[in-house]
Scaffold this motif. Sequence first.
Motif, PDB file in Angstrom:
ATOM      1  N   LEU A   1       0.819  -1.215   0.000  1.00  0.00           N
ATOM      2  CA  LEU A   1       0.000   0.000   0.000  1.00  0.00           C
ATOM      3  C   LEU A   1       0.846   1.255   0.000  1.00  0.00           C
ATOM      4  N   THR A   2       2.070   1.127   0.491  1.00  0.00           N
ATOM      5  CA  THR A   2       2.844   2.334   0.722  1.00  0.00           C
ATOM      6  C   THR A   2       3.908   2.594  -0.341  1.00  0.00           C
ATOM      7  N   ASP A   3       4.061   1.705  -1.301  1.00  0.00           N
ATOM      8  CA  ASP A   3       4.983   2.080  -2.368  1.00  0.00           C
ATOM      9  C   ASP A   3       4.192   2.488  -3.603  1.00  0.00           C
ATOM     10  N   HIS A   4       4.853   2.513  -4.726  1.00  0.00           N
ATOM     11  CA  HIS A   4       4.193   3.040  -5.926  1.00  0.00           C
ATOM     12  C   HIS A   4       2.956   2.248  -6.319  1.00  0.00           C
ATOM     13  N   ARG A   5       2.851   0.992  -5.878  1.00  0.00           N
ATOM     14  CA  ARG A   5       1.727   0.164  -6.332  1.00  0.00           C
ATOM     15  C   ARG A   5       0.389   0.638  -5.778  1.00  0.00           C
ATOM     16  N   ARG A   6       0.415   1.031  -4.528  1.00  0.00           N
ATOM     17  CA  ARG A   6      -0.822   1.435  -3.841  1.00  0.00           C
ATOM     18  C   ARG A   6      -1.939   0.405  -4.008  1.00  0.00           C
ATOM     19  N   ILE A   7      -1.602  -0.839  -3.726  1.00  0.00           N
ATOM     20  CA  ILE A   7      -2.619  -1.880  -3.838  1.00  0.00           C
ATOM     21  C   ILE A   7      -2.776  -2.589  -2.501  1.00  0.00           C
ATOM     22  N   LEU A   8      -3.937  -3.166  -2.344  1.00  0.00           N
ATOM     23  CA  LEU A   8      -4.199  -3.959  -1.151  1.00  0.00           C
ATOM     24  C   LEU A   8      -4.591  -5.365  -1.591  1.00  0.00           C
ATOM     25  N   PRO A   9      -3.702  -6.342  -1.397  1.00  0.00           N
ATOM     26  CA  PRO A   9      -4.074  -7.706  -1.764  1.00  0.00           C
ATOM     27  C   PRO A   9      -4.997  -8.297  -0.699  1.00  0.00           C
ATOM     28  N   VAL A  10      -6.120  -8.832  -1.139  1.00  0.00           N
ATOM     29  CA  VAL A  10      -7.024  -9.476  -0.189  1.00  0.00           C
ATOM     30  C   VAL A  10      -6.931 -10.977  -0.446  1.00  0.00           C
ATOM     31  N   GLU A  11      -6.154 -11.593   0.380  1.00  0.00           N
ATOM     32  CA  GLU A  11      -5.776 -12.986   0.161  1.00  0.00           C
ATOM     33  C   GLU A  11      -6.991 -13.894   0.119  1.00  0.00           C
ATOM     34  N   LYS A  12      -7.884 -13.702   1.071  1.00  0.00           N
ATOM     35  CA  LYS A  12      -8.975 -14.668   1.224  1.00  0.00           C
ATOM     36  C   LYS A  12      -9.966 -14.641   0.082  1.00  0.00           C
ATOM     37  N   THR A  13     -10.141 -13.484  -0.494  1.00  0.00           N
ATOM     38  CA  THR A  13     -11.085 -13.425  -1.607  1.00  0.00           C
ATOM     39  C   THR A  13     -10.346 -13.515  -2.919  1.00  0.00           C
ATOM     40  N   GLY A  14      -9.030 -13.527  -2.849  1.00  0.00           N
ATOM     41  CA  GLY A  14      -8.229 -13.602  -4.045  1.00  0.00           C
ATOM     42  C   GLY A  14      -8.322 -12.347  -4.889  1.00  0.00           C
ATOM     43  N   GLN A  15      -8.478 -11.203  -4.229  1.00  0.00           N
ATOM     44  CA  GLN A  15      -8.612  -9.963  -4.991  1.00  0.00           C
ATOM     45  C   GLN A  15      -7.467  -9.021  -4.693  1.00  0.00           C
ATOM     46  N   ILE A  16      -7.313  -8.091  -5.592  1.00  0.00           N
ATOM     47  CA  ILE A  16      -6.386  -7.001  -5.328  1.00  0.00           C
ATOM     48  C   ILE A  16      -7.175  -5.714  -5.495  1.00  0.00           C
ATOM     49  N   ILE A  17      -7.044  -4.826  -4.513  1.00  0.00           N
ATOM     50  CA  ILE A  17      -7.787  -3.576  -4.613  1.00  0.00           C
ATOM     51  C   ILE A  17      -6.808  -2.452  -4.853  1.00  0.00           C
ATOM     52  N   GLU A  18      -7.030  -1.712  -5.885  1.00  0.00           N
ATOM     53  CA  GLU A  18      -6.206  -0.523  -6.108  1.00  0.00           C
ATOM     54  C   GLU A  18      -6.789   0.598  -5.277  1.00  0.00           C
ATOM     55  N   ALA A  19      -5.929   1.315  -4.626  1.00  0.00           N
ATOM     56  CA  ALA A  19      -6.431   2.341  -3.727  1.00  0.00           C
ATOM     57  C   ALA A  19      -7.038   3.500  -4.499  1.00  0.00           C
ATOM     58  N   ASP A  20      -8.030   4.096  -3.900  1.00  0.00           N
ATOM     59  CA  ASP A  20      -8.626   5.297  -4.454  1.00  0.00           C
ATOM     60  C   ASP A  20      -7.565   6.391  -4.489  1.00  0.00           C
ATOM     61  N   ASP A  21      -7.742   7.314  -5.384  1.00  0.00           N
ATOM     62  CA  ASP A  21      -6.751   8.363  -5.568  1.00  0.00           C
ATOM     63  C   ASP A  21      -6.517   9.178  -4.303  1.00  0.00           C
ATOM     64  N   ARG A  22      -7.552   9.300  -3.490  1.00  0.00           N
ATOM     65  CA  ARG A  22      -7.423  10.153  -2.306  1.00  0.00           C
ATOM     66  C   ARG A  22      -6.903   9.408  -1.090  1.00  0.00           C
ATOM     67  N   PHE A  23      -6.680   8.118  -1.259  1.00  0.00           N
ATOM     68  CA  PHE A  23      -6.254   7.328  -0.097  1.00  0.00           C
ATOM     69  C   PHE A  23      -4.839   7.713   0.349  1.00  0.00           C
ATOM     70  N   LEU A  24      -4.673   7.802   1.684  1.00  0.00           N
ATOM     71  CA  LEU A  24      -3.321   8.034   2.212  1.00  0.00           C
ATOM     72  C   LEU A  24      -3.158   7.258   3.513  1.00  0.00           C
TER      73      LEU A  24
END
Lengths: 306, 1086
Positions: free
Chosen positions: A160-183
């Motif tokens: 979440l904190t590097d350039h990727r800004r993604i959140l892997p959700v292991e259990k659902t097998g998803q990856i969430i890209e953070a909203d532009d305003r997320f910090l």
Amino acid sequence: MVEAVESEQNEPQYKEYAIEEFLVRSEPYYRPVGDELELFTAAYNQHIPVLLKGPTGCGKTRFVEYMAWKLGRPMTVVRPLDSGLPPQDLREGEVRVPLVTIACHEDLTASDLVGRYLLDSEGTRWIDGPMTRAVKAGAILYLDEVVEARKDTTVLIHPLTDHRRILPVEKTGQIIEADDRFLLCISYNPHYQSALKDLKHSTRQRFISVEFDYPPADIEAEIVQKESGCSEEQASALAKLGEKVRNLRDHGLAEGASTRLLIYAGRLMREGIPPRRACQVAIVWTLTDEAELQRSVEEVVSSIFE
Amino acid sequence: MSNAPFDELETELGKFPPAVLDAYRESLEAMESSFSSEELLLWAKEGSAIAGQTVRSWESAVEYYRVCPKVARSLAFPSFMQWARCGTYLSQDSPALAVSFFKASPSIVSNLRPQYIPRWAGLGRSLYKGTWKSSTLSSRFFEVSPDLIRSLPFWDVEVFASLVEALSYKSYDIAVECLTLGKDVLPAMGREREAFLAMCRALSDGNWREVKSCFEVAPKALQQVDEGQTSRFLKLGERLTKVGIRDTSRFLTDGSNALSQIPTGSQAHILDLCEGLLAVTPEAVPCFLKSLDSVTHRVTLNQLDTWFHHGVQLLKDNPESGIAFFKVESNTSESLLETLSSSLELDRVKGVVRLYCRALSGSPIEVMNTQELVRRNIGWVDEDTASTDGTKVFLPPVVDHYQDKSQNFSWFKVVATHQVGHLEFGSFFYDFSKPALQFEEERRYALERERGAQQISDDVLLGDMEPDGQMRAYTDIGRFLSLFDNRRLAFDIFTVLEDCRLDYRIKAEYPGIRRTAIDVQSDTLSRRPEVEDLPLQEALVELLIRMSLDQFNNLPIPVDFREEATMLAQILYVLRSVSANVEDTAEATLRAYEIISRLENETQPEDQWEPEDMEEPGEFSEEEFQSLLDKLQASQDSSGDAGEGDPYDSPEPVDYRGDFKPEMVQLLTKLQMDQNQQGEGEPLSQEMLEQLLQDSAELELDAEQGDINNSTSTFAQNIMKEAGVPPPNSQPGQGYGPLLHDDDQGGELEAREPKTYVYDEWDFRANDYKPRWCVVKEKSLDEGDSNFYNDSLKNYSTLLSHIKRQFELIMPETFRKIYRMVDGEDIDLNAALEAAADIRMKVPPDEKIYWRRNKIERDVSVVFLLDMSASTAEAIDEGRHTVDDRDAPDDPVEYMVWLRRRREGLVRRHYKRIIDLEKESTALLIHALESIGDNYGIYGFSGYGRENVEFYVIKDIEENFSERIKRRIDKITPLHATRMGSAIRHAITKLENQDSPTKIMFLISDGRPQDRGYSREGVEKEYAVHDTHMALLEAKRKDITPFCLTVDKAGHDYLQEMCGDMGYEVLGDIWALPERLPMLYRQLTA
């Protein structure tokens, strides 16, 4: 309906929000000491995560709240709102910058943050955790005392904190890209003595670090007066006391008197508690159990207050 | 085997009552296995000899045969026969005696060396005097013998027997009773038995009835006395008895009661006092002991001394009143106690006052006794006056101004606040070039120019090219004061005005202290001398003092000088402002001086004085001042020379304000600063410093002229030492000369012997390591007694169980099942049932229905480093002076002498030492560590010099816990110095080889690192601290977490620097060490 209105006086009054819908609506009081406002705004615009360092009660949390409020009121509108049914109506020109605060503790696991399957009467259902919700909603996610959390949370923090800004959700097998305003914003108190709890360098180096300390006496007096509503004299005496007591930080006190404690003392005084007594309960006894130190701090109190 | 002699014997025995023959036959069988037939015959014959002695001696013979088999088991034949002969002789005197003797024998012979048997028999015999009563006594002696001999050394039994004999001359009944009591009392005693018996022996000559009571009260009484002191206590009893004091048993009870109220460590001191008293008036000793309890409730032990010595003086003058004094039945005694108990000793509140001062000033201020300052001999002379040298606040050791402790404490607080005020409000930061805030004109420059011109012309006249002014300008205060002809007057005015500014400022900044400050001020005012009696200049200074003490009403003003006095008041008023700074004080001083110095110092007639109020003197204005000055100058010019009249004398000091020596403080600071910036400019030489001191108005050099030179040079030397400047004999002209210590020269060292290691040392000045600089010698500590370990566990059993519980809380996490988890090893049945029920009820269930084991494996390696330096021999005693390492001489020979002396001085005491607590804590810690299974090593370190860093293994990290380790703990003793850096480096090596993810190094010390040559160029402390810091950093770089725990209350000063952001703790209360150490460890690793 009529009955409801009547009982309104006695009913406990509270407001309920979904976690990612909590907006800081009224301006929190924050008195900037240095360039922290500019730094945070810049970091926010540039998607750089922020680490707030500093002793307890010096205003870290208040600062984040204030920033959430301030960033929600830009001079120019950044982007229009998503349509939908906002429970809290935004005024014109406002941007939705929700604030999600999580106080970390030693049992806080990754799945507490990301989410989990719940059993319910019809089977299982996925529930997003606060972090996932914050990522989706584009909130400022504030992890307070992050070192306290379990080690597996770093797995979430890193992507979440590097350039990727993604959140892997292991259990659902998803990856969430953070909203532009997320910090992501974390706080950290460097004076911990436990060898097993320290922030790893690989984690630390994903943040810019803003150091906080107690404000200088004149500013602190201003803050204390504003926050507690005590008299100007009392406020500056309290600020003086804070300064003196902090001098003992390396001579036996683990932590100096925080601004928060000074404010507490000020509030008690405003309620009519005699100053010496207010300081005793709000400051002396809170700070230490050691008799000699207590006595010393009390002597300082009794010198400053009549 | 020929039976004939035996048959003969049987016939012989047959003549006696049949019991004899029966007894003989019965034991014969058993005896045959022990002795040869010849020996057997001798044995049998002895019996017949016994039986044949007197009419009733056949009874003895029966007993003889009966016990023989048992006795024969322990004795070889010759000794056996010797024993039998003893019986024979006894039966000659009294068959009953012999019976008792034989009866006691079986249990005696197994406990007594054979050669003592005749002596033992003799003891019993000596009690027999041919009478019936004496035979009872003697038989009784044999009866109790087994108990005595089993538990007493034989000579004690002899002494006891002789005591009983002595008593028997007085009364057989008492003797028998004592004998019976002694059987129970004596074995329970330890080393004090000897003393006890000696005391009883002394008693038996005189007041023999007391012996029995002593035996009765002794066990209980002696329990209350500290183990190490019982012998002395009894010896005291003996001496009292010898001088004829009756009631020894009362002495035992009262005395031990009194002592039991005294802290263990101080009982010896009380006994010292008693012994001293004994030499003066023995009768007073019991009285003293009797009132001791109530007296110590009222005063501290130090104060007790004062009271005691007063009493001794009385005794010498008038024994009657002395005794009444010690009984606390006299007014003198009562009122002295009253004063003492309300007085407050600095030592008791030092901790609080120190923290208070640190809080106010924000710098690590030390609070010290004024005696300490005087001892240093750097210019302060008054033992009763508070002062400060910029880093330390000196306060008088005792305050007894008031009849109330809290008032006395308030006095301390006012005084301390005033001294800290000098630091907080910048008295010592006077800067000549900084502008004053309240005065518009900067008169000092004008004055300096004026004087400068004058100076040059003087110099030209005298042909002296050494410019005096330049010397004085070494400090800013010096530069300022050199503007005045009468430096004393100028300095006095400066002091008054600066104190006035401070008092005003303190009252404004600390409203809470205002009330007390006003009390103290008015109290001081009441003791000021009468203004009217003083000559004019002094009177005006006195007026300033009074105004500075807030007296503005009813001031006596000389009518002719009203204008001047008003002007002075105006000047003083300028300083009564929170924004006035020390530069304002200087400007004010200058103006006040201009006025006062122009007046003649003459006593004014009485009718010239009128009381006046000066509450509103009006605004100060430069114009009015100038016109007054011109007027004064004019009258002075017309009347001739200025300042005629009496020579000016300084006013009485204001006691609560203490000694104010800004020039000295600036001097010290400057010297220290110059020292730190090597090479820049020429350092001050001792000669220059002496010159400076002589010019200074602050020094009271009112000694004889000859002494002045002498003492200034001592001052100068001491001051330079204080500032850390190397002594000037280190080759002047070469800057700071070569290195000071021999062993700083020389080069790298080599590890020649096995188990020695070489380490680098960090030189912070060079900013580099000194390669291969220290040799660490690893040794295994000798083994002592494991009792210490076991006793410690026993003594701290409550704490131990607490610690154990705490540690158990960390441990089981490895094994503990954690219920109600979202996922886990298996279903948590309780939770699953609840969930199932919820589903039935159509309520969303809790999903936490699993349990699992906590997977966090604990894997910690830790090394404990114990400081075994000589200073740990220091006794723990509140109020006792802490050992000051700063006095350690640099010369190696002197250093050893110093160390030894210091150690000897402390070892003799019976107090607990720091090291004892370290040892006990180690024992507790080991116990706790064993319970959680962490990998740990315990090492002690000490050493002497860099080639000799001793590293003692108490438990190596790879060693398993065993009895040997318990025994090693016993042998932890204070040794030499503390070269921490190398010890830490060696500990790092030990830890490095461990593969635990968590490695901890725990350093336990009692003070700053120091060692011979652990310094560079005299900057003793810093070098050692920096090296230790570097060693700790090295540890950190190797993923070892260092933690320092120190029991040095002053530890904050250098630990901050030494540990940086690494963890450390200063233990305020050393007694808390056994508790704190395991807890800290737990906290560190949990």
